[in-house]
Enzyme design. Structure first.
Site, PDB file in Angstrom:
ATOM      1  N   LYS A  30       0.807  -1.227   0.000  1.00  0.00           N
ATOM      2  CA  LYS A  30       0.000   0.000   0.000  1.00  0.00           C
ATOM      3  C   LYS A  30       0.840   1.278   0.000  1.00  0.00           C
ATOM      4  CE  LYS A  30      -3.535  -0.291  -0.489  1.00  0.00           C
ATOM      5  NZ  LYS A  30      -4.123  -0.501  -1.849  1.00  0.00           N
TER       6      LYS A  30
ATOM      7  N   HIS B 173       7.714  -7.189  -2.192  1.00  0.00           N
ATOM      8  CA  HIS B 173       7.585  -6.398  -0.962  1.00  0.00           C
ATOM      9  C   HIS B 173       8.731  -6.673   0.009  1.00  0.00           C
ATOM     10  CE1 HIS B 173       3.729  -4.807  -2.001  1.00  0.00           C
ATOM     11  NE2 HIS B 173       3.053  -5.927  -1.847  1.00  0.00           N
TER      12      HIS B 173
ATOM     13  N   SER C 282      -3.975   3.019   4.924  1.00  0.00           N
ATOM     14  CA  SER C 282      -4.306   2.343   3.671  1.00  0.00           C
ATOM     15  C   SER C 282      -4.211   0.828   3.811  1.00  0.00           C
ATOM     16  CB  SER C 282      -3.366   2.831   2.568  1.00  0.00           C
ATOM     17  OG  SER C 282      -3.736   2.280   1.319  1.00  0.00           O
TER      18      SER C 282
END
Length: 324
Positions: free
Chosen positions: A69, A132, A162
């Protein structure tokens, strides 16, 4: 036979390793494991290890890295459009971004399947992948090859809000009865107990890699991209070695790509489908995309706590700052 043997060894290694690792439950009920100082979602951990072990980077590869995010979907769309602009912008109506979610066009390295560790060895050149994982957890071939890495980070307050809303809409643990409250969830974020956290170690890892080798690692901020996307689209193209020609700029291609990859354009594409192993609703990748939206959810005291935390954690990384 050799691949099957590798897969069996990977399974045995990951299972035995899991028995030795600290485990924790995320605020949404998702199991996490701590490996080499970072928290991983248990559902993806085996594939993360397979990626680290088996992925063979090419010098022409492009690796996009973010915390969840932090602008992942946006970065995928931009990078895909920039490197493929020679073909997709000959006929704008054939641009796959008109019909496909960016996550289907740029796969995560975690897309490795246990029985097909080399499935990402596609002929496309350049190949674009996303991840990630922290910098030190990237496959050795990525860190040591000439491939390019683009990292986007985001204000930790907006990042937290988020991620919280996204995971609330996409419960990985279907049987989980409830979620931790906002205060408890924020406590965990400030302790660094969240997927791919602590966020400060994740950010400083890529920041320091950028300072050490800016030709290898491009470090961008979500807020800067929102403020001037045209400038940053050209910056990404320059970094990737495919700068826009004066003719392309005169034709307005930079602005065209910026518009095509904008929040307003992407949010209506394939919004009823699912991405990333069918786990996440496409519609939930696009909520607001605003800078400073955290102020609608978090208190001034929370913001002050985060500000002080960042001052401490970023002390050894001069130049890495966020406006709050």
């Amino acid at each position: 036979m050799e691949k099957k043997q590798d897969t069996k060894e990977d399974d045995e290694f990951s299972e035995s390793l899991l028995q030795t690792l600290e485990q924790q439950t995320n605020w949404d009920g998702s199991p996490m494991v701590k490996y080499q100082g970072f928290w991983y979602l248990k559902i993806f951990f085996r594939q993360e290890l397979a990626s680290y072990k088996h992925f063979k980077a090419k010098d022409s590869d492009v690796i996009l890295s973010t915390l969840p995010k932090a602008g992942t979907t946006w970065l995928k769309a931009l990078a895909f459009s920039i490197v493929n602009r020679g073909t997709i912008y000959r006929d704008i109506d054939q641009n796959p971004l008109l019909t496909c979610n960016p996550h289907k066009l740029v796969p995560f390295l975690v897309a490795f399947k246990e029985n097909k560790p080399n499935q990402l060895d596609k002929p496309n050149d350049p190949r674009i992948f996303a991840t990630h994982v922290p910098f030190k957890a990237l496959a050795y071939s990525i860190r040591e090859s000439a491939c390019k890495i683009i990292y986007v980070c985001r204000n930790p307050l907006d990042l937290f809000v988020s991620a919280r809303l996204f995971l609330t809409e996409n419960k990985l643990e279907k049987d989980h009865a409830g979620l931790l409250g906002l205060d408890e969830s924020f406590d965990m974020a400030c302790e660094g107990t969240h997927p791919y956290g602590p966020f400060w170690d994740h950010m400083t890892g890529y920041w320091n890699a950028h300072l050490e080798n800016p030709r290898k690692v491009l470090f961008l901020k979500y807020e800067d991209m929102k403020e001037d996307i045209v400038f940053n689209v050209k910056k990404i193209a320059d970094f990737l070695g495919c700068p826009f020609s004066s003719e392309e700029e005169e034709r307005g291609m930079v602005e065209e790509i910026s518009k095509m990859c904008s929040f307003q354009s992407l949010k209506n594409v394939d919004k009823n489908g699912y991405s990333i192993k069918g786990l996440f609703k496409n519609s939930t990748f696009f909520r607001k995309g605003e800078v400073g939206d955290w102020s609608n959810y978090l208190t001034p005291a929370m913001a002050e706590r985060m500000k002080k935390l960042m001052e401490i954690k970023f002390q050894g990384s001069p130049g890495l700052t966020f406006k709050i």
